[in-house]
Design a protein around this motif. Structure first.
Motif, PDB file in Angstrom:
ATOM      1  N   CYS A  76      14.517  -8.244   1.267  1.00 21.36           N
ATOM      2  CA  CYS A  76      13.371  -8.574   0.413  1.00 21.36           C
ATOM      3  C   CYS A  76      12.088  -8.559   1.221  1.00 21.36           C
ATOM      4  N   LEU A  77      12.122  -9.135   2.416  1.00 19.30           N
ATOM      5  CA  LEU A  77      10.923  -9.187   3.249  1.00 19.30           C
ATOM      6  C   LEU A  77      10.504  -7.798   3.709  1.00 19.30           C
ATOM      7  N   ARG A  78      11.472  -6.953   4.002  1.00 14.26           N
ATOM      8  CA  ARG A  78      11.126  -5.580   4.406  1.00 14.26           C
ATOM      9  C   ARG A  78      10.483  -4.817   3.245  1.00 14.26           C
ATOM     10  N   ASP A  79      10.938  -5.104   2.040  1.00 11.83           N
ATOM     11  CA  ASP A  79      10.335  -4.475   0.865  1.00 11.83           C
ATOM     12  C   ASP A  79       8.882  -4.939   0.700  1.00 11.83           C
ATOM     13  N   LEU A  80       8.630  -6.210   0.936  1.00 13.18           N
ATOM     14  CA  LEU A  80       7.263  -6.732   0.873  1.00 13.18           C
ATOM     15  C   LEU A  80       6.385  -6.083   1.943  1.00 13.18           C
ATOM     16  N   GLU A  81       6.955  -5.906   3.144  1.00 14.82           N
ATOM     17  CA  GLU A  81       6.212  -5.222   4.217  1.00 14.82           C
ATOM     18  C   GLU A  81       5.787  -3.830   3.774  1.00 14.82           C
ATOM     19  N   ARG A  82       6.717  -3.114   3.153  1.00 13.94           N
ATOM     20  CA  ARG A  82       6.416  -1.745   2.713  1.00 13.94           C
ATOM     21  C   ARG A  82       5.319  -1.736   1.652  1.00 13.94           C
ATOM     22  N   GLN A  83       5.357  -2.677   0.746  1.00  9.04           N
ATOM     23  CA  GLN A  83       4.320  -2.730  -0.296  1.00  9.04           C
ATOM     24  C   GLN A  83       2.959  -3.021   0.310  1.00  9.04           C
ATOM     25  N   LEU A  84       2.913  -3.942   1.263  1.00 11.22           N
ATOM     26  CA  LEU A  84       1.636  -4.289   1.890  1.00 11.22           C
ATOM     27  C   LEU A  84       1.112  -3.166   2.781  1.00 11.22           C
ATOM     28  N   ALA A  85       2.029  -2.328   3.273  1.00 10.44           N
ATOM     29  CA  ALA A  85       1.627  -1.220   4.144  1.00 10.44           C
ATOM     30  C   ALA A  85       1.248   0.023   3.351  1.00 10.44           C
ATOM     31  N   ASP A  86       1.591   0.047   2.063  1.00 12.42           N
ATOM     32  CA  ASP A  86       1.276   1.227   1.245  1.00 12.42           C
ATOM     33  C   ASP A  86       1.047   0.784  -0.198  1.00 12.42           C
ATOM     34  N   TRP A  87       0.048  -0.067  -0.373  1.00  5.29           N
ATOM     35  CA  TRP A  87      -0.281  -0.573  -1.707  1.00  5.29           C
ATOM     36  C   TRP A  87      -0.970   0.552  -2.479  1.00  5.29           C
ATOM     37  N   ARG A  88      -0.400   0.931  -3.621  1.00  2.42           N
ATOM     38  CA  ARG A  88      -0.901   2.079  -4.353  1.00  2.42           C
ATOM     39  C   ARG A  88      -1.918   1.688  -5.426  1.00  2.42           C
ATOM     40  N   PHE A  89      -3.068   2.317  -5.346  1.00  5.52           N
ATOM     41  CA  PHE A  89      -4.074   2.210  -6.401  1.00  5.52           C
ATOM     42  C   PHE A  89      -4.240   3.602  -7.003  1.00  5.52           C
ATOM     43  N   ILE A  90      -4.381   3.674  -8.318  1.00  2.00           N
ATOM     44  CA  ILE A  90      -4.715   4.946  -8.959  1.00  2.00           C
ATOM     45  C   ILE A  90      -6.103   4.777  -9.583  1.00  2.00           C
ATOM     46  N   PRO A  91      -7.150   5.168  -8.857  1.00  5.67           N
ATOM     47  CA  PRO A  91      -8.499   5.032  -9.401  1.00  5.67           C
ATOM     48  C   PRO A  91      -8.626   5.833 -10.702  1.00  5.67           C
ATOM     49  N   ASN A  92      -9.410   5.311 -11.634  1.00  4.61           N
ATOM     50  CA  ASN A  92      -9.631   6.054 -12.876  1.00  4.61           C
ATOM     51  C   ASN A  92     -10.853   6.960 -12.771  1.00  4.61           C
ATOM     52  N   GLY A  93     -11.510   6.946 -11.613  1.00  7.90           N
ATOM     53  CA  GLY A  93     -12.669   7.806 -11.400  1.00  7.90           C
ATOM     54  C   GLY A  93     -13.456   7.324 -10.202  1.00  7.90           C
ATOM     55  N   SER A  94     -14.674   7.821 -10.106  1.00  9.64           N
ATOM     56  CA  SER A  94     -15.583   7.394  -9.040  1.00  9.64           C
ATOM     57  C   SER A  94     -16.907   7.001  -9.673  1.00  9.64           C
ATOM     58  N   GLU A  95     -17.821   6.515  -8.868  1.00 10.95           N
ATOM     59  CA  GLU A  95     -19.141   6.158  -9.393  1.00 10.95           C
ATOM     60  C   GLU A  95     -20.058   7.370  -9.501  1.00 10.95           C
ATOM     61  N   GLY A  96     -19.501   8.567  -9.260  1.00 15.59           N
ATOM     62  CA  GLY A  96     -20.200   9.792  -9.587  1.00 15.59           C
ATOM     63  C   GLY A  96     -21.320  10.171  -8.636  1.00 15.59           C
ATOM     64  N   PHE A  97     -22.026  11.239  -9.007  1.00 19.82           N
ATOM     65  CA  PHE A  97     -23.087  11.749  -8.155  1.00 19.82           C
ATOM     66  C   PHE A  97     -24.215  10.726  -7.958  1.00 19.82           C
ATOM     67  N   ALA A  98     -24.352   9.797  -8.892  1.00 22.67           N
ATOM     68  CA  ALA A  98     -25.423   8.795  -8.775  1.00 22.67           C
ATOM     69  C   ALA A  98     -25.266   7.963  -7.515  1.00 22.67           C
ATOM     70  N   LYS A  99     -24.002   7.722  -7.091  1.00 20.53           N
ATOM     71  CA  LYS A  99     -23.747   6.894  -5.912  1.00 20.53           C
ATOM     72  C   LYS A  99     -23.143   7.685  -4.754  1.00 20.53           C
ATOM     73  N   ALA A 100     -22.870   8.959  -4.960  1.00 19.99           N
ATOM     74  CA  ALA A 100     -22.252   9.778  -3.908  1.00 19.99           C
ATOM     75  C   ALA A 100     -23.273  10.107  -2.825  1.00 19.99           C
ATOM     76  N   GLU A 101     -22.869   9.949  -1.569  1.00 14.16           N
ATOM     77  CA  GLU A 101     -23.776  10.277  -0.471  1.00 14.16           C
ATOM     78  C   GLU A 101     -23.919  11.787  -0.299  1.00 14.16           C
ATOM     79  N   VAL A 102     -22.853  12.528  -0.596  1.00  9.60           N
ATOM     80  CA  VAL A 102     -22.880  13.989  -0.457  1.00  9.60           C
ATOM     81  C   VAL A 102     -22.020  14.616  -1.551  1.00  9.60           C
ATOM     82  N   THR A 103     -21.880  15.926  -1.480  1.00 12.07           N
ATOM     83  CA  THR A 103     -21.115  16.688  -2.455  1.00 12.07           C
ATOM     84  C   THR A 103     -20.044  17.507  -1.742  1.00 12.07           C
ATOM     85  N   VAL A 104     -18.819  17.450  -2.252  1.00  7.37           N
ATOM     86  CA  VAL A 104     -17.774  18.377  -1.816  1.00  7.37           C
ATOM     87  C   VAL A 104     -17.862  19.605  -2.707  1.00  7.37           C
TER      88      VAL A 104
END
Length: 391
Positions: free
Chosen positions: A310-338
């Motif tokens: 169980c503890l090793r599973d918790l370690e793995r989650q903390l080492a690779d916590w997954r977020f799926i962003p729904n977007g970005s703040e766009g060109f208004a806040k982007a420092e540059v363009t890819v």
């Protein structure tokens, strides 16, 4: 004002001013046309007003492009040391902040003034506040019509940047112009930009203002720097860096404890069996973040009551916590363009369009995007310098 120059440069940003200065000092008559009311507006706000003007660790593999080799030529011929020599000649004091990032001790205004002085030394002119109404090419001349007059020259340099930070006057003008001349454009998207969260990840927005050092990953890219939780999602240097590699729909992985080796939580149980996950996390992370992670993981009670598996599973989650962003703040806040004008259309040595002699593209308008930390300014200096050697 020169009305029949050797070269017209569209844009008085970093790349445009460098190109104008170098071409002028090579004996070319140069006119820079800028739509804003003053030159170098993006330079002035960069680095919190101190201009992160280059990086000691510049290398081609720290740039994104459809052609990862394209930037090598320009970057090798005009290096951070070359720009530092120019900065030194003007007595501009600077310091290294972190990770090779160089900033002015004083103000970004010093960099703009230096570039304008270099343009003046070469006899160039900078005309600000001019709206370009049309650009055409015939009989070996590029004609640029503004709201006040028409200029013609055998060389035209596109240095108007990308669409990031539109409140500074940024737009997709460079891409429109490229398409007019038959040049392909790699789809532009915001880069070095905060990411937004929704759904199950929205809970983390309650942590707005909390920052901690992490490893952030997207695909094969990984950056170790600070991540900052915001009221909309995630920001901070690590997130800005990874945003350049992130594509909508993809997950990003966060290692909240990058210094902990596998097995650390099992070892903690052996050393402190009556400790709780919450108390252990609070020793390493800000309290609010530790509490949120503990709540999300749902582990109550002392470590001694948990199996090693169980503890090793918790370690793995903390080492690779997954977020799926729904977007970005766009060109208004982007420092540059890819993305941007395709490198397949340009000479890597001269930045000249292969199919349109006399047309050059430099800086952010090109499909070359650097990491956070002075890399994009170095590309501006190097690409502007390279074009100037050919004009």
């Amino acid at each position: 004002m020169i009305e029949t120059p050797d070269a017209i440069i569209l844009g008085a940003g970093a790349a445009g001013l460098m190109c104008a200065a170098q071409a002028g000092q090579r004996g070319r008559r140069v006119l820079v046309i800028e739509g804003a009311d003053r030159p170098g507006k993006k330079i002035l706000i960069s680095g919190g007003g101190r201009c992160n003007f280059t990086n000691l660790h510049v290398a081609p593999d720290r740039y994104l492009s459809a052609n990862p080799h394209f930037a090598k030529s320009a970057l090798s011929r005009y290096t951070p040391d070359d720009f530092l020599a120019l900065v030194g000649a003007y007595g501009i004091a600077w310091h290294e902040k972190t990770l090779g990032q160089l900033f002015c001790d004083g103000s970004a205004r010093q960099i703009v003034d230096m570039l304008l002085d270099e343009v003046t030394k070469g006899g160039g002119n900078v005309a600000c506040g001019h709206t370009i109404t049309s650009v055409s090419h015939a009989d070996g001349l590029f004609r640029v019509t503004t709201d006040s007059t028409t200029f013609a020259a055998p060389a035209l340099v596109i240095a108007t940047g990308g669409p990031s930070i539109p409140k500074m006057g940024a737009s997709g003008f460079a891409y429109d112009l490229a398409r007019q001349f038959g040049l392909k454009v790699v789809e532009p998207r915001p880069a070095l930009v905060p990411l937004t969260l929704s759904g199950d990840d929205a809970l983390f927005r309650d942590l707005s203002g909390v920052a901690t050092e992490v490893n952030a990953r997207a695909g094969k890219a990984c950056f170790r720097e600070a991540a900052l939780f915001t009221h909309r999602g995630l920001s901070g240097p690590a997130i800005l860096q990874i945003s350049s590699y992130w594509r909508k729909g993809d997950a990003i992985g966060i290692d909240f404890l990058p210094d902990r080796a596998p097995g650390w939580l099992v070892a903690t149980k052996a050393a402190s069996p009556r400790a709780t996950l919450r108390s252990v996390l609070k020793e390493a992370l800000p309290d609010r973040l530790a509490n949120t992670l503990a709540d999300k993981l749902g582990l109550d009670g002392i470590l001694a009551g948990q199996t090693d598996a169980c503890l090793r599973d918790l370690e793995r989650q903390l080492a690779d916590w997954r977020f799926i962003p729904n977007g970005s703040e766009g060109f208004a806040k982007a420092e540059v363009t890819v993305g941007g004008i395709s490198t397949a259309e340009l000479s890597s040595k001269t930045m000249e369009a292969k199919r349109v002699p006399g047309l050059y593209v430099v800086g952010e308008a090109v499909d070359v995007t650097g990491w956070l930390g002075g890399y994009n300014f170095q590309w501006a200096w190097a690409s502007g310098w390279a074009a100037a050697q050919s004009i």
